[in-house]
Write a protein that holds these residues in place. Structure first.
Motif, mmCIF file in Angstrom:
data_model
loop_
_atom_site.group_PDB
_atom_site.id
_atom_site.type_symbol
_atom_site.label_atom_id
_atom_site.label_comp_id
_atom_site.label_asym_id
_atom_site.label_seq_id
_atom_site.Cartn_x
_atom_site.Cartn_y
_atom_site.Cartn_z
ATOM 1 N N GLY A 184 0.827 -1.199 0.000
ATOM 2 C CA GLY A 184 0.000 0.000 0.000
ATOM 3 C C GLY A 184 0.856 1.241 0.000
ATOM 4 N N PRO A 185 0.232 2.407 0.154
ATOM 5 C CA PRO A 185 0.989 3.662 0.116
ATOM 6 C C PRO A 185 1.964 3.818 1.285
ATOM 7 N N LYS A 186 1.721 3.151 2.419
ATOM 8 C CA LYS A 186 2.597 3.285 3.591
ATOM 9 C C LYS A 186 3.667 2.207 3.665
ATOM 10 N N GLY A 187 3.708 1.283 2.694
ATOM 11 C CA GLY A 187 4.746 0.263 2.706
ATOM 12 C C GLY A 187 4.213 -1.115 2.355
ATOM 13 N N GLU A 188 4.999 -2.128 2.714
ATOM 14 C CA GLU A 188 4.677 -3.507 2.382
ATOM 15 C C GLU A 188 4.893 -4.385 3.610
ATOM 16 N N LEU A 189 3.943 -5.299 3.868
ATOM 17 C CA LEU A 189 4.031 -6.227 4.993
ATOM 18 C C LEU A 189 3.746 -7.639 4.512
ATOM 19 N N THR A 190 4.384 -8.627 5.147
ATOM 20 C CA THR A 190 4.140 -10.020 4.811
ATOM 21 C C THR A 190 3.817 -10.801 6.079
ATOM 22 N N GLN A 191 3.041 -11.870 5.920
ATOM 23 C CA GLN A 191 2.661 -12.734 7.038
ATOM 24 C C GLN A 191 2.552 -14.164 6.531
ATOM 25 N N THR A 192 3.212 -15.081 7.209
ATOM 26 C CA THR A 192 3.088 -16.494 6.887
ATOM 27 C C THR A 192 1.810 -17.023 7.529
ATOM 28 N N VAL A 193 1.026 -17.768 6.750
ATOM 29 C CA VAL A 193 -0.251 -18.289 7.224
ATOM 30 C C VAL A 193 -0.152 -19.810 7.308
ATOM 31 N N ASN A 194 -0.730 -20.392 8.353
ATOM 32 C CA ASN A 194 -0.765 -21.837 8.531
ATOM 33 C C ASN A 194 -1.383 -22.490 7.285
ATOM 34 N N PRO A 195 -0.813 -23.613 6.803
ATOM 35 C CA PRO A 195 -1.349 -24.238 5.572
ATOM 36 C C PRO A 195 -2.802 -24.691 5.684
ATOM 37 N N ASP A 196 -3.305 -24.954 6.901
ATOM 38 C CA ASP A 196 -4.697 -25.378 7.054
ATOM 39 C C ASP A 196 -5.680 -24.244 6.812
ATOM 40 N N ILE A 197 -5.282 -23.017 7.065
ATOM 41 C CA ILE A 197 -6.164 -21.857 6.932
ATOM 42 C C ILE A 197 -6.123 -21.371 5.483
ATOM 43 N N LYS A 198 -7.295 -21.184 4.890
ATOM 44 C CA LYS A 198 -7.385 -20.750 3.490
ATOM 45 C C LYS A 198 -7.738 -19.272 3.415
ATOM 46 N N VAL A 199 -7.004 -18.557 2.570
ATOM 47 C CA VAL A 199 -7.244 -17.137 2.344
ATOM 48 C C VAL A 199 -7.748 -16.982 0.914
ATOM 49 N N LYS A 200 -8.930 -16.362 0.773
ATOM 50 C CA LYS A 200 -9.538 -16.196 -0.545
ATOM 51 C C LYS A 200 -9.738 -14.713 -0.825
ATOM 52 N N ILE A 201 -9.252 -14.271 -1.987
ATOM 53 C CA ILE A 201 -9.365 -12.863 -2.371
ATOM 54 C C ILE A 201 -10.311 -12.784 -3.575
ATOM 55 N N GLU A 202 -11.433 -12.069 -3.396
ATOM 56 C CA GLU A 202 -12.395 -11.872 -4.474
ATOM 57 C C GLU A 202 -12.759 -10.404 -4.542
ATOM 58 N N ASN A 203 -12.693 -9.828 -5.728
ATOM 59 C CA ASN A 203 -12.982 -8.412 -5.945
ATOM 60 C C ASN A 203 -12.183 -7.576 -4.951
ATOM 61 N N SER A 204 -12.837 -6.861 -4.070
ATOM 62 C CA SER A 204 -12.107 -6.040 -3.106
ATOM 63 C C SER A 204 -12.362 -6.513 -1.676
ATOM 64 N N THR A 205 -12.621 -7.818 -1.516
ATOM 65 C CA THR A 205 -12.795 -8.380 -0.176
ATOM 66 C C THR A 205 -11.913 -9.604 -0.019
ATOM 67 N N LEU A 206 -11.515 -9.852 1.213
ATOM 68 C CA LEU A 206 -10.676 -10.989 1.542
ATOM 69 C C LEU A 206 -11.381 -11.770 2.647
ATOM 70 N N THR A 207 -11.485 -13.088 2.475
ATOM 71 C CA THR A 207 -12.108 -13.923 3.499
ATOM 72 C C THR A 207 -11.124 -15.004 3.938
ATOM 73 N N VAL A 208 -11.224 -15.364 5.206
ATOM 74 C CA VAL A 208 -10.379 -16.406 5.779
ATOM 75 C C VAL A 208 -11.295 -17.536 6.206
ATOM 76 N N SER A 209 -10.937 -18.788 5.850
ATOM 77 C CA SER A 209 -11.776 -19.933 6.208
ATOM 78 C C SER A 209 -10.917 -21.035 6.815
ATOM 79 N N ARG A 210 -11.588 -21.933 7.562
ATOM 80 C CA ARG A 210 -10.890 -23.041 8.219
ATOM 81 C C ARG A 210 -11.513 -24.364 7.779
#
Length: 183
Positions: free
Chosen positions: A28-54
């Protein structure tokens, strides 16, 4: 479902989120960040929303679900708006000054304390007449900012008898009366 984990994260304009091989990267405009996510947790990016599922309702999956949703939300907020914390030095003779990334604190000890801050944290000190000195910290990483604030506070924690120490602006310290009130 987790009350925190099931909430979708709205991605503001100017912020991009990428998920690849269990690593979520937010730019983003203030910089860049990264995060490692557990392989069991799924991150889904659609349009301009992000959802996390288990995958299941086991205790470990439920706890990770809310955790990673909160961490990703903090990253999105950090790169779009950033975080700001203000600390106040309460005590006679307490002073703070900053030169670059080095914070110099005079807290009533025999020597001054020099603290080198990470490059991701911007520091500013304010000293006004008849007011307590202030330390203003800004960063896009909420975790790092909290750790730096905790380290600075640990040099002189606020005490309940006179209220001296390093505290957050607006924080209320519960006061104790001391020995003389017992009689």
């Amino acid at each position: 479902m987790s009350r925190i984990g099931k909430l979708p994260i709205k991605i503001p304009s100017g912020v991009s989120v990428l998920e690849k091989d269990g690593i979520v990267t937010v730019k983003g405009p203030k910089g860049e960040l990264t995060q490692t996510v557990n392989p069991d947790i799924k991150v889904k990016i659609e349009n301009s929303t992000l959802t996390v599922s288990r995958p299941s309702d086991s205790i470990s999956h439920r706890s990770l679900h809310g955790l990673y949703r909160a961490l990703i939300n903090n990253m999105v907020t950090g790169v779009s708006g950033g975080y700001r914390k203000e600390l106040e030095l309460v005590g006679v003779g307490y002073r703070a000054s900053s030169t670059g990334q080095v914070l110099e604190l005079s807290l009533g000890y025999t020597h001054n304390i020099y603290l080198e801050l990470p490059k991701e944290v911007k520091v500013e000190t304010k000293t006004e007449r008849n007011k307590n000195p202030q330390i203003i910290l800004e960063s896009n990483d909420k975790q790092l900012l909290g750790q730096v604030c905790a380290k600075i506070r640990s040099f002189r924690m606020p005490e309940p008898y006179k209220g001296k120490g390093i505290k957050f602006v607006g924080e209320i310290i519960r006061r104790k009366s001391g020995k003389s009130a017992a009689k």
